[in-house]
Design a protein around this motif. Structure first.
Motif, mmCIF file in Angstrom:
data_model
loop_
_atom_site.group_PDB
_atom_site.id
_atom_site.type_symbol
_atom_site.label_atom_id
_atom_site.label_comp_id
_atom_site.label_asym_id
_atom_site.label_seq_id
_atom_site.Cartn_x
_atom_site.Cartn_y
_atom_site.Cartn_z
ATOM 1 N N ARG B 104 43.944 -10.777 40.211
ATOM 2 C CA ARG B 104 43.078 -11.352 39.015
ATOM 3 C C ARG B 104 41.636 -10.731 39.264
ATOM 4 N N ALA B 105 41.143 -10.778 38.228
ATOM 5 C CA ALA B 105 39.701 -10.241 38.039
ATOM 6 C C ALA B 105 39.050 -11.328 37.618
ATOM 7 N N GLU B 106 37.935 -11.690 38.699
ATOM 8 C CA GLU B 106 36.968 -12.798 38.373
ATOM 9 C C GLU B 106 35.665 -12.329 38.112
ATOM 10 N N LEU B 107 35.182 -12.812 37.209
ATOM 11 C CA LEU B 107 33.450 -12.439 36.969
ATOM 12 C C LEU B 107 32.550 -13.023 38.175
ATOM 13 N N THR B 108 31.783 -12.176 38.760
ATOM 14 C CA THR B 108 30.670 -13.006 39.679
ATOM 15 C C THR B 108 29.435 -13.487 38.690
ATOM 16 N N PRO B 109 28.695 -13.954 39.511
ATOM 17 C CA PRO B 109 27.573 -14.471 38.684
ATOM 18 C C PRO B 109 26.665 -13.475 38.010
ATOM 19 N N LEU B 110 26.631 -12.404 38.684
ATOM 20 C CA LEU B 110 25.903 -11.201 38.407
ATOM 21 C C LEU B 110 26.703 -10.559 37.038
ATOM 22 N N GLY B 111 27.968 -10.557 37.005
ATOM 23 C CA GLY B 111 28.773 -10.235 36.003
ATOM 24 C C GLY B 111 28.704 -11.252 34.737
ATOM 25 N N ARG B 112 28.177 -12.441 35.064
ATOM 26 C CA ARG B 112 28.090 -13.024 33.891
ATOM 27 C C ARG B 112 26.785 -12.951 33.302
ATOM 28 N N GLU B 113 25.767 -12.967 34.224
ATOM 29 C CA GLU B 113 24.506 -12.331 33.731
ATOM 30 C C GLU B 113 24.572 -11.146 32.834
ATOM 31 N N ARG B 114 25.065 -10.383 33.230
ATOM 32 C CA ARG B 114 25.167 -8.977 32.703
ATOM 33 C C ARG B 114 26.039 -8.637 31.448
ATOM 34 N N HIS B 115 26.935 -9.779 31.298
ATOM 35 C CA HIS B 115 27.546 -9.963 30.150
ATOM 36 C C HIS B 115 26.808 -10.239 29.224
ATOM 37 N N ALA B 116 25.959 -11.644 29.260
ATOM 38 C CA ALA B 116 24.915 -12.051 28.440
ATOM 39 C C ALA B 116 23.968 -11.087 27.792
ATOM 40 N N ALA B 117 23.575 -10.159 28.966
ATOM 41 C CA ALA B 117 22.581 -9.073 28.602
ATOM 42 C C ALA B 117 23.208 -8.186 27.473
ATOM 43 N N GLY B 118 24.384 -7.746 28.173
ATOM 44 C CA GLY B 118 24.956 -6.893 27.072
ATOM 45 C C GLY B 118 25.696 -7.356 25.863
ATOM 46 N N ALA B 119 25.799 -8.631 25.676
ATOM 47 C CA ALA B 119 26.286 -9.311 24.450
ATOM 48 C C ALA B 119 24.671 -9.397 23.490
ATOM 49 N N LYS B 120 23.611 -9.363 24.309
ATOM 50 C CA LYS B 120 22.378 -9.504 23.268
ATOM 51 C C LYS B 120 22.188 -7.942 22.944
ATOM 52 N N ARG B 121 22.362 -6.944 23.471
ATOM 53 C CA ARG B 121 22.098 -5.835 23.335
ATOM 54 C C ARG B 121 23.178 -5.345 22.011
ATOM 55 N N VAL B 122 24.395 -6.005 22.208
ATOM 56 C CA VAL B 122 25.467 -5.328 21.164
ATOM 57 C C VAL B 122 25.000 -6.142 19.914
ATOM 58 N N ARG B 123 24.551 -7.624 19.839
ATOM 59 C CA ARG B 123 24.022 -8.138 18.651
ATOM 60 C C ARG B 123 22.948 -7.521 18.193
ATOM 61 N N GLN B 124 22.143 -6.939 18.887
ATOM 62 C CA GLN B 124 20.903 -6.072 18.201
ATOM 63 C C GLN B 124 21.237 -4.934 17.647
ATOM 64 N N VAL B 125 22.364 -4.239 18.109
ATOM 65 C CA VAL B 125 22.829 -3.191 17.489
ATOM 66 C C VAL B 125 23.415 -3.584 16.163
#
Lengths: 149, 149
Positions: B104-125
């Motif tokens: 199974r693939a599990e998000l690390t805390p860093l992965g969760r942060e990075r997802h939030a950052a990515g989501a913000k960027r995607v929304r901006q686009v």
DNA sequence: GCCCTACTGTACATATATGAATGACCGCCC
DNA sequence: GGGCGGTCATTCATATATGTACAGTAGGGC
């Protein structure tokens, strides 16, 4: 096959823009798949067809840089693609006596045949898609594309 | 970056359908490029963002097969992508005690942060694209997509 | 004539995709 | 309870892309 990659295809940000982006990306993906399947029947990939199409259109051997420019990709990509096309016997490299840096790509007779076969397949895919796509407003799409570039 | 490949983008078969196909493919290409550029700012590729987005959405570790299924790609692709994500420290493989075939693939805390950052960027686009894309009729696009699948 | 810059194609490293083959493991049927 | 078929992740080969670094060549300015 071209990558899927559905960054937009999900439901996290269900604004209208997001949905439109998702649908556009999925439509493009489906179109590419149809093209790939059509070209596969004549042993061509989209990349290979694109290359020999540009060579056929040009009507003369093209410098690899020029081909890269017309295909909107980097030169190192063309170096690799040319290797595969030469292996397939569709294209050959020829030297340019006037500029010894230059390598030109020349269609072989087989390459010319294959291009014709590919073009037929592409036209067939277009015919199949005509009804599906006729509802789309080409002018609106073109405006969007222009704004995007 | 996603491939260019402009089999349709040229002028050989200038029927309306052909033009619509060409424009759709180019629009999708431009959209993907915007997404890539946005995500690049937070050290993510579209593929990586897609993976961690699905994991964040799921809210629990996913079997690699399940992730492949949700990302609409083959399992061997996920095997490779997981390697890169683990190297980045965004995701980790965990064993499933109930089914020892499963990873199974599990998000690390860093992965969760990075997802939030990515989501913000995607929304901006998406916000940047809103005006450009608002002329497109989402319902018509969705019908085309449905017919294409 | 010579040098510097710019351009050419290629080699290499990497990311992303596919598909086939493999070995491990699960569950079910008898 | 043992075998068998199906599922799981991985490995390997391959295709397609990118970008960087490099060597060879062209061409202009001096």
């Amino acid at each position: 096959m071209t990558p899927p990659m559905d960054a937009m295809q999900a439901t996290l940000y269900p604004s209208e823009t997001s949905r439109v982006m998702a649908v556009l990306l999925q439509i493009a993906r489906a179109l590419e798949k149809r093209l790939e399947e059509g070209l596969e029947m004549v042993d061509l990939s989209v990349a290979k067809y694109s290359a020999i199409k540009h060579l056929a259109l040009a009507g003369e051997p093209l410098a690899l840089s020029e081909l890269a420019s017309r295909m909107v990709c980097v030169r190192s990509n063309i170096t690799q693609l040319m290797g595969r096309l030469e292996t397939d016997g569709l294209v050959q490299r020829v030297e340019d006596p006037r500029d010894r840096r230059c390598v030109r790509a020349e269609l072989t007779p087989l390459g010319r045949e294959r291009h014709a076969a590919g073009a037929k397949r592409v036209r067939q895919v277009q015919d199949e898609m005509a009804e599906t796509l006729c509802g789309l407003d080409c002018a609106v799409l073109e405006r969007a594309l222009a704004a995007l570039k």
